[in-house]
Scaffold this motif. Structure first.
Motif, PDB file in Angstrom:
ATOM      1  N   ARG A  30       0.836  -1.206   0.000  1.00 45.09           N
ATOM      2  CA  ARG A  30       0.000   0.000   0.000  1.00 45.09           C
ATOM      3  C   ARG A  30       0.869   1.254   0.000  1.00 45.09           C
ATOM      4  O   ARG A  30       0.516   2.256  -0.603  1.00 45.09           O
ATOM      5  CB  ARG A  30      -0.892   0.027   1.228  1.00 45.09           C
ATOM      6  N   LYS A  31       1.999   1.187   0.710  1.00 46.62           N
ATOM      7  CA  LYS A  31       2.939   2.298   0.752  1.00 46.62           C
ATOM      8  C   LYS A  31       4.358   1.739   0.785  1.00 46.62           C
ATOM      9  O   LYS A  31       4.600   0.664   1.340  1.00 46.62           O
ATOM     10  CB  LYS A  31       2.710   3.191   1.977  1.00 46.62           C
ATOM     11  N   TYR A  63       8.449   3.303   1.464  1.00 49.59           N
ATOM     12  CA  TYR A  63       9.336   4.419   1.790  1.00 49.59           C
ATOM     13  C   TYR A  63      10.782   3.963   1.615  1.00 49.59           C
ATOM     14  O   TYR A  63      11.135   2.842   2.013  1.00 49.59           O
ATOM     15  CB  TYR A  63       9.169   4.861   3.244  1.00 49.59           C
ATOM     16  N   GLU A  65       8.526   8.828   1.046  1.00 50.32           N
ATOM     17  CA  GLU A  65       7.528   7.974   0.418  1.00 50.32           C
ATOM     18  C   GLU A  65       7.753   7.905  -1.089  1.00 50.32           C
ATOM     19  O   GLU A  65       7.985   8.922  -1.747  1.00 50.32           O
ATOM     20  CB  GLU A  65       6.124   8.492   0.710  1.00 50.32           C
TER      21      GLU A  65
END
Length: 433
Positions: free
Chosen positions: A388-389, A391, A396
């Motif tokens: 979903r994400k 980094y 990000e």
């Protein structure tokens, strides 16, 4: 109506800088700068300044931190141990002893490793590099000692410095005002006696990617075993302002001597790509087993002038609550909210792959992750297998649009757990017949 809209815009601009500094995956992350006055002098004080990086996955990489502030009165720095100012300033009014710095707004940097012993201070001299707290707490601290003159000589007459600034190494940090806090308590080496600072104040600095850069600094691409399509990073994901100065990977310039020499202003020299990002993270859904599934993660550096020491990679995915094995990276769950365990930090193994080299044949690191399946949630449908994400080093990364993810063919082996159960039932039914 116009006045209401104007007021809304003003409120948005006022609230935005503080709002964007909040990181939902590391809500308490900050860098705290602590000043401890350890002794008074004839015209001022001696202070131990300690910088602690309490960010779970954001480190300060080379060329390191730069700390600045503004004196409240006409203070000068007589001497420093473990750090130095970048400029001395105009000290012509002093005769005999000349201060280390007479600037109204001094700018301080860390010393390099290997300086003479009499110039060292505890936790100093790392060229300004600070590890993330979640990765290596022992190396997330930097400190120096400063002797201040023409200043107050008691708790009542000392004026706190103002307008603190922090570069780490680039922009992005915003520092609040100095605040007096209870004095730091020290233990003697034999742990039998406590002493305390004469006065202590703290400064808290928080990071905002919005302030650091208008464009992302990394992007993500996807692929899977069940679809031949490779979803690349979006075009110009990190902006195409460097498109005219990039280097083709197969050109002579990519192999010329000195191409990896960094610039003082940290200007990147990128390999020519459609995304023009310094860093690309590739997430490949590799294998599917009965009770497990396997992902391959590869991080590639496209910057010829930058290597990354003690890099970190953070991913958010609901199945990270069932990580069974990570093969070539170290791994640490990040649980900012106790009820949710869907975020984890990957980082290099010390002396093995904790250094991500510059762009080129050696400019990548990779690992595989084995995850256990939860029969109630696991699926390959609708891009569920992708993060979903993501980094990298605390920034990000830009993900591809969801409608471009590798899709699951209609005839694919969707849910092995359910299918195997159904197969057993069919077999038993046939035997009964």
């Amino acid at each position: 109506m116009k006045s209401i809209c104007g007021l809304a815009v003003v409120l948005f601009l006022v609230v935005l800088p503080s709002a964007v500094a909040y990181d939902p995956l590391d809500p308490t992350g900050n860098i705290t700068i602590k000043w401890d006055i350890v002794s008074w002098t004839a015209d001022g004080y001696v202070a131990a300044v300690t910088m602690s990086n309490f960010q779970m996955y954001r480190s300060i990489v080379s060329p390191g931190w730069t700390l600045g502030w503004q004196w409240a009165k006409k203070e000068v720095i007589w001497s420093m141990v473990g750090a130095q100012t970048t400029e001395q300033g105009d000290c012509s009014k002093f005769k005999g002893n000349v201060p280390h710095c007479c600037m109204r707004k001094p700018v301080v940097v860390d010393l390099l490793p290997g300086v003479p012993y009499n110039q060292q201070f505890s936790n100093c001299c790392k060229a300004g590099v600070m590890s993330a707290w979640g990765q290596d707490p022992t190396n997330s601290i930097s400190a120096f000692q400063v002797s201040v003159g023409l200043a107050g000589t008691s708790n009542k007459t000392v004026k706190l410095p103002t307008n603190f600034t922090l570069l780490g190494p680039g922009p992005g940090y915003t520092c609040g005002p100095a605040k007096v806090v209870p004095s730091t308590v020290y233990l003697t080496p034999d742990h039998r006696r406590k002493t305390q600072a004469l006065m202590t104040w703290n400064v808290t600095c928080t990071y905002s990617q919005f302030l650091a850069s208008r464009n992302p600094s990394c992007c993500v691409s996807f692929s899977s075993f069940y679809n031949e399509t490779i979803t690349p990073c979006p075009k110009c994901a990190c902006g195409c302002q460097n498109k005219n100065n990039c280097v083709m990977s197969d050109s002579k310039q990519a192999h010329r001597k000195g191409i990896n020499t960094p610039r003082k202003d940290n200007t990147p020299l990128l390999q020519c790509t459609h995304h023009m990002c310094p860093i690309r993270v590739h997430w490949h859904v590799k294998l599917n087993y009965k009770d497990y599934w396997r992902v391959k993660i590869a991080v590639t550096n496209f910057n010829y002038r930058m290597n990354y020491t003690q890099w970190t990679l953070v991913a958010q995915h609901p199945n990270l609550n069932s990580v069974t094995q990570v093969f070539s990276f170290d791994y640490k769950p990040l649980v900012p909210y106790e009820a949710i365990n869907d975020t984890g930090m990957f980082y290099g193994m010390k002396f093995y792959n904790d250094l991500l080299m510059e762009a080129g044949p050696l400019g990548n690191v990779q690992s595989e992750v084995l995850l256990g399946k939860n029969k109630d949630t696991f699926t390959f449908k609708q891009g569920w297998a992708f993060p979903r994400k993501v980094y990298f080093n605390g920034d990000e990364c830009l993900l591809p649009p969801p409608d471009t993810y590798p899709f699951l063919p209609n005839a694919a082996y969707v849910n092995p757990i359910a299918i195997s159960t159904m197969a057993v039932s069919v077999l038993m039914f046939m035997l009964i017949l």
